[in-house]
Design an enzyme around this catalytic site. Structure first.
Site, PDB file in Angstrom:
ATOM      1  CG  HIS A  17      54.838  13.266  89.516  1.00 29.20           C
ATOM      2  ND1 HIS A  17      55.834  12.637  89.651  1.00 29.20           N
ATOM      3  CD2 HIS A  17      53.924  12.688  90.662  1.00 29.20           C
ATOM      4  CE1 HIS A  17      55.904  11.680  90.573  1.00 29.20           C
ATOM      5  NE2 HIS A  17      54.527  11.718  91.085  1.00 29.20           N
ATOM      6  CG  HIS A  20      53.455   9.408  87.232  1.00 24.55           C
ATOM      7  ND1 HIS A  20      52.620  10.132  88.067  1.00 24.55           N
ATOM      8  CD2 HIS A  20      53.383   8.295  88.176  1.00 24.55           C
ATOM      9  CE1 HIS A  20      52.275   9.930  89.058  1.00 24.55           C
ATOM     10  NE2 HIS A  20      52.544   8.732  89.228  1.00 24.55           N
ATOM     11  CB  CYS A 125      50.650   3.517 104.386  1.00 19.49           C
ATOM     12  SG  CYS A 125      50.822   4.973 103.606  1.00 19.49           S
ATOM     13  CB  CYS A 128      51.923   2.281 100.669  1.00 22.34           C
ATOM     14  SG  CYS A 128      53.360   3.472 101.145  1.00 22.34           S
ATOM     15  CB  CYS A 143      53.902   6.086 105.774  1.00 23.86           C
ATOM     16  SG  CYS A 143      54.639   5.293 104.257  1.00 23.86           S
ATOM     17  CG  HIS A 146      52.884   8.155 101.270  1.00 21.98           C
ATOM     18  ND1 HIS A 146      53.161   6.719 101.138  1.00 21.98           N
ATOM     19  CD2 HIS A 146      52.789   8.795  99.973  1.00 21.98           C
ATOM     20  CE1 HIS A 146      52.873   6.448  99.926  1.00 21.98           C
ATOM     21  NE2 HIS A 146      52.927   7.793  99.205  1.00 21.98           N
ATOM     22  CE  LYS A 302      58.672   8.131  94.857  1.00 23.15           C
ATOM     23  NZ  LYS A 302      57.347   7.639  95.473  1.00 23.15           N
ATOM     24  CE  LYS A 305      50.465  10.088  92.213  1.00 23.09           C
ATOM     25  NZ  LYS A 305      49.992   9.237  91.032  1.00 23.09           N
TER      26      LYS A 305
HETATM   27  O1  ME8 Z   1      52.846   2.930  92.772  1.00 21.57           O
HETATM   28  N1  ME8 Z   1      61.396   9.150  90.322  1.00 21.57           N
HETATM   29  O2  ME8 Z   1      51.541   4.047  91.201  1.00 21.57           O
HETATM   30  P1  ME8 Z   1      52.071   5.338  91.459  1.00 21.57           P
HETATM   31  C1  ME8 Z   1      61.026   8.084  89.846  1.00 21.57           C
HETATM   32  N2  ME8 Z   1      49.663   2.186  91.117  1.00 21.57           N
HETATM   33  N3  ME8 Z   1      59.915   7.178  89.564  1.00 21.57           N
HETATM   34  C2  ME8 Z   1      58.881   7.786  89.924  1.00 21.57           C
HETATM   35  C3  ME8 Z   1      58.672   8.796  90.667  1.00 21.57           C
HETATM   36  C4  ME8 Z   1      60.087   9.400  91.341  1.00 21.57           C
HETATM   37  N4  ME8 Z   1      60.018  10.475  92.144  1.00 21.57           N
HETATM   38  N5  ME8 Z   1      57.567   9.039  91.106  1.00 21.57           N
HETATM   39  C5  ME8 Z   1      56.665   8.148  90.797  1.00 21.57           C
HETATM   40  C6  ME8 Z   1      51.827   2.874  92.015  1.00 21.57           C
HETATM   41  N6  ME8 Z   1      57.541   7.245  89.669  1.00 21.57           N
HETATM   42  C7  ME8 Z   1      51.077   1.553  91.855  1.00 21.57           C
HETATM   43  C8  ME8 Z   1      51.517   0.989  90.649  1.00 21.57           C
HETATM   44  S1  ME8 Z   1      51.962  -1.171  89.133  1.00 21.57           S
HETATM   45  C9  ME8 Z   1      51.295  -2.830  89.201  1.00 21.57           C
HETATM   46  C10 ME8 Z   1      51.105  -0.476  90.170  1.00 21.57           C
HETATM   47  C11 ME8 Z   1      57.247   6.315  88.816  1.00 21.57           C
HETATM   48  O3  ME8 Z   1      51.273   6.345  90.672  1.00 21.57           O
HETATM   49  C12 ME8 Z   1      57.782   4.973  89.151  1.00 21.57           C
HETATM   50  O4  ME8 Z   1      57.857   4.201  88.010  1.00 21.57           O
HETATM   51  O5  ME8 Z   1      52.375   5.861  92.821  1.00 21.57           O
HETATM   52  C13 ME8 Z   1      57.118   4.477  90.373  1.00 21.57           C
HETATM   53  O6  ME8 Z   1      57.275   3.193  90.426  1.00 21.57           O
HETATM   54  C14 ME8 Z   1      55.650   4.722  89.786  1.00 21.57           C
HETATM   55  O7  ME8 Z   1      55.698   5.990  89.065  1.00 21.57           O
HETATM   56  C15 ME8 Z   1      54.630   4.697  90.949  1.00 21.57           C
HETATM   57  O8  ME8 Z   1      53.406   5.376  90.441  1.00 21.57           O
END
Ligand code: ME8
Length: 507
Positions: A17, A20, A125, A128, A143, A146, A302, A305
């Site tokens: 989304h 990302h 959680c 998370c 959480c 979430h 925020k 997904k």
């Molecule tokens: O946390 N606003 O993956 P994830 C800004 N797999 N950035 C956002 C966002 C938002 N609303 N939503 C997501 C994970 N992001 C782990 C990470 S790293 C070794 C492992 C971006 O799919 C932002 O960079 O939940 C956030 O830190 C990341 O997506 C979380 O992606």
């Protein structure tokens, strides 16, 4: 010089989304800017495929975790080029090479004496994939991110002796004031450390979807340790980028430690506390900096997904192009802070800034050159007033981007776009053209505007590569080198045609 920038690796429990897309775009701007500086740049992104978030989502869909991972990893992989992202590699944590590296590094952590057996009991959680301390739990055992009910976990685990690194982490923060930015995030990480570190589970016993623990096959590694190591493991098997000069060194030697990890604040603690401690335990050099950006908010929440309030980046790109999305996100939300995004404010910025301020400036300037000078740039002296406006711009942009101040750097450039629009109105070339005695003045105005556009094209290229390439091609100029980002550095000669950069009525 080398520059190694990373995004988080994204969970494959659902499709990509806008959140990302945001981090990937930001990392791409830094990567492109550093390539313009002539550095050896490596830009890594990818997917995090193990652990409960993915296993649970797969079970809910009635498919195997690997199947869900394969499906969604492809969507993330496809998103990067759609965004115009120039990543050099795409890592998946189910890559066999990554798994082997995780086993090797974590076995070393154990050999070094930082792993022991114990029993974990506490709140957890599964979205998370994070164990929650008592002071991090919302009312009703929920959480805080979430809003789902936490589960009570009791498990025989191997533990990572995080508490052994309390002092060394405090020392790290004392010595390296730029390890984490912005400052508020640095303070948040430091106060978490100072509040007293507790050891954390390194392995999971009740899960099978993960990297097998080499010294005990009944366990898999806790997904966060597996995931964090991607930044390091990728360099051991990614192919060498084509532009790198020949040398005997492999990518680890050339690029480690990473220059910048970009993340959002949801995963601050993992990157600013667990990660440096893990690297210390494995005797690996620490990354240079972690930049923590804010959240893109929709309706004040925020976007995520799991909450289901998602704006589709693919739809925006299809209609307006990736450059417009890249520009909008970095201009609308100050990088490092939270900010709301909406289709209304997107359309407003597209119309007023991209179509009117930049697009019109370019087509007007080229149009006037065609009308008054047959499309050939005059060799006149540059206007001192405009030259002053541009003096020091490139250095300021570089300085801001060194600190990952993406919005501030963009604003520096955009102020010059606005200035040139005023300049056109003030100097009114259409009036000058009526008066033969003022031909020299008109030459200078046109030459200055062309140079200004060229410089803006070079400096904006990391933000909007496709549009800037069109603009620069029409000016007979190139985007490749930042040295050209100075007024007068590479004068425009004959000018070609330019389609509207940002059409008012896009497809
Ligand atoms: O946390 N606003 O993956 P994830 C800004 N797999 N950035 C956002 C966002 C938002 N609303 N939503 C997501 C994970 N992001 C782990 C990470 S790293 C070794 C492992 C971006 O799919 C932002 O960079 O939940 C956030 O830190 C990341 O997506 C979380 O992606």
């Amino acid at each position: 010089m080398s520059f190694y920038v990373t995004t988080p690796i994204y969970y494959v429990n659902a499709a990509p989304h806008l959140g990302h897309a945001y981090t990937t775009i930001a990392a791409d701007v830094l990567a492109r800017h550093h390539r313009q500086r002539g550095e050896e740049v490596f830009f890594l992104t990818g997917t995090d495929e193990h652990g409960e978030p993915v296993a649970d989502a797969a079970h809910a869909l009635g498919v195997e975790p690997q199947e869900l991972a394969d499906r969604n990893a492809e969507r993330f992989r496809a998103l990067a080029p759609e965004l115009g992202a120039s990543n050099d590699f795409f890592i998946r944590t189910t890559d066999a090479e990554h798994e082997a590296k995780v086993q090797e590094v974590l076995a070393r952590v154990r050999d070094n004496g930082y792993v022991y057996e114990g029993t974990y009991e506490g709140w957890y959680c599964p979205r998370c994939a994070d164990f929650k301390a008592e002071n991090e739990i919302d009312e009703g055992n929920r959480c805080p991110i979430h809003h789902i009910e936490l589960t009570r976990e009791q498990e025989e685990n191997y533990f990572f002796a995080l508490s052994a690194f309390q002092e060394r982490l405090e020392q790290l923060y004392a010595e390296r004031g730029d390890f984490v930015a912005p400052r508020a995030r640095f303070n948040e990480a430091l106060s978490f450390i100072r509040s007293g570190l507790r050891d954390v589970p390194l392995t999971r016993h009740n899960l099978t979807w993960g990297v097998t623990v080499p010294w005990d096959h009944e366990h898999v590694f806790y997904v966060w340790f597996d995931a964090l190591l991607n930044y390091y493991s990728a360099l051991s098997y990614a192919p060498m980028p084509a532009g790198f000069a020949a040398s005997g060194e492999d990518l680890v030697e050339r690029l480690w430690p990473a220059s910048y990890h970009l993340i959002a604040k949801d995963i601050l603690r993992f990157h600013t506390v667990y990660w440096p401690a893990l690297l210390m335990a494995a005797e690996i050099e620490l990354p240079e900096r972690v930049f923590v950006h804010g959240y893109l908010l929709m309706d004040g929440e925020k976007m995520s997904k799991s909450l289901g309030n998602v704006l589709d980046p693919f739809a925006v790109i299809e209609r307006f192009g990736a450059d417009a999305l890249r520009f909008y996100l970095l201009r609308e939300v100050p990088f490092g802070r939270d900010g709301s995004v909406s289709t209304t404010s997107f359309e407003l910025r597209y119309e007023t800034e991209l179509a009117n301020e930049l697009g019109n400036l370019a087509s007007r300037t080229l149009g006037m050159l065609g009308r008054y000078r047959g499309g050939v740039a005059p060799e006149a002296e540059l206007d001192t007033e405009l030259a002053e406006e541009f003096a020091g711009l490139r250095a300021r942009v570089e300085g801001l981007l060194d600190a990952a101040e993406l919005t501030a750097a963009l604003d520096e450039i955009w102020q010059r776009v606005k200035r040139m629009n005023r300049y056109v109105e003030e100097r009114a070339p259409w009036q000058l053209a009526k008066d033969d005695d003022r031909a020299g003045e008109l030459d200078s105005v046109l030459a200055s505007l062309l140079e200004g556009l060229r410089v803006v094209g070079v400096l904006l290229w990391p933000y909007m590569p496709a549009s800037c390439e069109k603009l620069l091609a029409a000016l007979g100029a190139a985007s490749g080198s930042l040295a050209a980002g100075e007024l007068g550095a590479a004068r425009v000669g004959a000018v070609g045609t330019l389609e509207p950069l940002f059409p008012k009525e896009p497809a």
